[in-house]
Motif scaffolding. Structure first.
Motif, PDB file in Angstrom:
ATOM      1  N   GLU A 167     -12.719  -2.649  -2.504  1.00 52.26           N
ATOM      2  CA  GLU A 167     -11.941  -2.959  -1.312  1.00 52.26           C
ATOM      3  C   GLU A 167     -10.946  -1.837  -1.043  1.00 52.26           C
ATOM      4  O   GLU A 167     -10.319  -1.310  -1.966  1.00 52.26           O
ATOM      5  CB  GLU A 167     -11.212  -4.285  -1.481  1.00 52.26           C
ATOM      6  CG  GLU A 167     -12.148  -5.489  -1.581  1.00 52.26           C
ATOM      7  CD  GLU A 167     -11.380  -6.794  -1.595  1.00 52.26           C
ATOM      8  OE1 GLU A 167     -10.615  -7.026  -0.638  1.00 52.26           O
ATOM      9  OE2 GLU A 167     -11.537  -7.565  -2.557  1.00 52.26           O
ATOM     10  N   GLN A 168     -10.766  -1.496   0.234  1.00 51.37           N
ATOM     11  CA  GLN A 168      -9.989  -0.325   0.593  1.00 51.37           C
ATOM     12  C   GLN A 168      -8.556  -0.409   0.089  1.00 51.37           C
ATOM     13  O   GLN A 168      -7.983   0.589  -0.363  1.00 51.37           O
ATOM     14  CB  GLN A 168      -9.994  -0.131   2.113  1.00 51.37           C
ATOM     15  CG  GLN A 168      -9.373   1.204   2.551  1.00 51.37           C
ATOM     16  CD  GLN A 168     -10.074   2.397   1.952  1.00 51.37           C
ATOM     17  OE1 GLN A 168     -11.292   2.515   2.021  1.00 51.37           O
ATOM     18  NE2 GLN A 168      -9.319   3.306   1.345  1.00 51.37           N
ATOM     19  N   ARG A 169      -7.943  -1.599   0.167  1.00 49.46           N
ATOM     20  CA  ARG A 169      -6.544  -1.691  -0.264  1.00 49.46           C
ATOM     21  C   ARG A 169      -6.401  -1.401  -1.747  1.00 49.46           C
ATOM     22  O   ARG A 169      -5.372  -0.869  -2.189  1.00 49.46           O
ATOM     23  CB  ARG A 169      -5.963  -3.074   0.080  1.00 49.46           C
ATOM     24  CG  ARG A 169      -6.587  -4.261  -0.642  1.00 49.46           C
ATOM     25  CD  ARG A 169      -5.963  -5.545  -0.113  1.00 49.46           C
ATOM     26  NE  ARG A 169      -6.461  -6.739  -0.776  1.00 49.46           N
ATOM     27  CZ  ARG A 169      -7.576  -7.367  -0.441  1.00 49.46           C
ATOM     28  NH1 ARG A 169      -8.329  -6.885   0.548  1.00 49.46           N
ATOM     29  NH2 ARG A 169      -7.960  -8.462  -1.073  1.00 49.46           N
ATOM     30  N   ASP A 187      -6.936   2.429  -2.317  1.00 47.56           N
ATOM     31  CA  ASP A 187      -5.669   3.105  -2.018  1.00 47.56           C
ATOM     32  C   ASP A 187      -4.666   2.904  -3.146  1.00 47.56           C
ATOM     33  O   ASP A 187      -3.942   3.838  -3.525  1.00 47.56           O
ATOM     34  CB  ASP A 187      -5.087   2.583  -0.703  1.00 47.56           C
ATOM     35  CG  ASP A 187      -5.953   2.936   0.504  1.00 47.56           C
ATOM     36  OD1 ASP A 187      -6.793   3.849   0.384  1.00 47.56           O
ATOM     37  OD2 ASP A 187      -5.794   2.277   1.554  1.00 47.56           O
ATOM     38  N   ARG A 201       2.309 -10.719   0.972  1.00 53.22           N
ATOM     39  CA  ARG A 201       1.253  -9.762   1.303  1.00 53.22           C
ATOM     40  C   ARG A 201       1.797  -8.661   2.203  1.00 53.22           C
ATOM     41  O   ARG A 201       2.572  -8.912   3.118  1.00 53.22           O
ATOM     42  CB  ARG A 201       0.091 -10.456   2.035  1.00 53.22           C
ATOM     43  CG  ARG A 201      -0.875 -11.194   1.132  1.00 53.22           C
ATOM     44  CD  ARG A 201      -2.144 -11.530   1.905  1.00 53.22           C
ATOM     45  NE  ARG A 201      -3.011 -12.416   1.162  1.00 53.22           N
ATOM     46  CZ  ARG A 201      -3.914 -12.014   0.272  1.00 53.22           C
ATOM     47  NH1 ARG A 201      -4.039 -10.728   0.014  1.00 53.22           N
ATOM     48  NH2 ARG A 201      -4.683 -12.888  -0.350  1.00 53.22           N
ATOM     49  N   GLU A 202       1.332  -7.453   1.950  1.00 49.91           N
ATOM     50  CA  GLU A 202       1.601  -6.337   2.835  1.00 49.91           C
ATOM     51  C   GLU A 202       0.636  -6.407   4.033  1.00 49.91           C
ATOM     52  O   GLU A 202      -0.363  -7.135   3.989  1.00 49.91           O
ATOM     53  CB  GLU A 202       1.415  -5.014   2.081  1.00 49.91           C
ATOM     54  CG  GLU A 202       2.414  -4.809   0.948  1.00 49.91           C
ATOM     55  CD  GLU A 202       3.813  -4.521   1.467  1.00 49.91           C
ATOM     56  OE1 GLU A 202       4.077  -3.384   1.884  1.00 49.91           O
ATOM     57  OE2 GLU A 202       4.636  -5.465   1.462  1.00 49.91           O
ATOM     58  N   PRO A 203       0.899  -5.660   5.108  1.00 47.16           N
ATOM     59  CA  PRO A 203       0.003  -5.688   6.271  1.00 47.16           C
ATOM     60  C   PRO A 203      -1.446  -5.344   5.948  1.00 47.16           C
ATOM     61  O   PRO A 203      -2.365  -5.829   6.606  1.00 47.16           O
ATOM     62  CB  PRO A 203       0.626  -4.643   7.210  1.00 47.16           C
ATOM     63  CG  PRO A 203       2.085  -4.663   6.850  1.00 47.16           C
ATOM     64  CD  PRO A 203       2.122  -4.875   5.380  1.00 47.16           C
ATOM     65  N   ASP A 204      -1.679  -4.500   4.923  1.00 47.43           N
ATOM     66  CA  ASP A 204      -3.053  -4.138   4.572  1.00 47.43           C
ATOM     67  C   ASP A 204      -3.724  -5.168   3.669  1.00 47.43           C
ATOM     68  O   ASP A 204      -4.868  -4.983   3.256  1.00 47.43           O
ATOM     69  CB  ASP A 204      -3.100  -2.762   3.907  1.00 47.43           C
ATOM     70  CG  ASP A 204      -2.345  -2.707   2.573  1.00 47.43           C
ATOM     71  OD1 ASP A 204      -1.725  -3.728   2.197  1.00 47.43           O
ATOM     72  OD2 ASP A 204      -2.381  -1.651   1.912  1.00 47.43           O
TER      73      ASP A 204
END
Length: 209
Positions: free
Chosen positions: A34-36, A39, A109-112
């Motif tokens: 998953e991208q988050r 990162d 939760r963060e926006p991402d």
């Protein structure tokens, strides 16, 4: 923000919720897709920091608009990356090692979609001599080290430290995750070893039947 040093103060860290429990001194392989989390791992490796691993009591770690935070345990383990590789399936593979335990405060939760938490880190575990009456744990752990799967993990175990022997053994054994979570919450090495010894005796009894 991502590189706490331990102690009794509160600090904000990113969380990696899992259906499995990571223990101090425990090693765990993960596949990152998953991208988050890609990162997060990139930032963690760049900053030589870490993140928190917390057991999900139930449900899945799903992010999206209107999705609440997952049902997490009240405490977890701060993890650092000790190895990484590009897997044959194209995914990023990492191996993490458990460090300090922490208590979870506020979670958001963060926006991402990344889950964050305000946590209180426990002091790093002080190495504790392995008493003679606990040496049965050493025998079981050394037996597990002969297994090909465990050998591939290239563990370097301090057999003079009771905490490391107990937690490494507990991480490797196929006990229910709820049991591992309960034992992670113990702060006394005598209590932890006694419970682990009881579990091993129960498994041996079942195997003998």
């Amino acid at each position: 923000m991502f590189n706490p040093t331990g102690g009794a103060s509160m600090t904000e860290i990113p969380l990696f919720p899992l259906s499995t429990v990571l223990l101090p001194h425990g090693h765990m392989p993960l596949q990152i897709f998953e991208q988050r989390y890609i990162d997060l791992i990139a930032r963690t490796m760049r900053e030589q920091s870490g993140f928190g691993v917390v057991w999900m009591r139930r449900g899945a770690e799903i992010a999206g608009e209107g999705i609440s935070t997952p049902d997490l345990g009240d405490y977890g383990t701060f993890a650092r990356i000790v190895d990484w590789d590009q897997l044959d399936n194209g995914l990023l593979g990492i191996t993490i090692r458990g460090n300090e335990r922490f208590d979870v405060g506020e979670v958001w939760r963060e926006p991402d979609g990344l889950v964050m938490a305000s946590v209180e880190l426990a002091e790093p575990l002080t190495p504790t001599p392995l008493l003679e009456r606990w040496e049965s744990l050493t025998a079981v752990l050394k037996g597990l080290e002969m297994h090909p799967h465990v050998q591939r993990m290239n563990l370097s175990i301090d057999y003079d430290d009771a905490w490391e022997v107990a937690y490494t053994l507990l991480q490797l054994l196929p006990f229910d995750e709820s049991i591992k979570y309960e034992l992670l919450g113990m702060t006394s090495i005598e209590t932890l070893v006694a419970e682990l010894d009881l579990l091993l005796n129960q498994v041996s009894g079942e195997d003998a039947e």
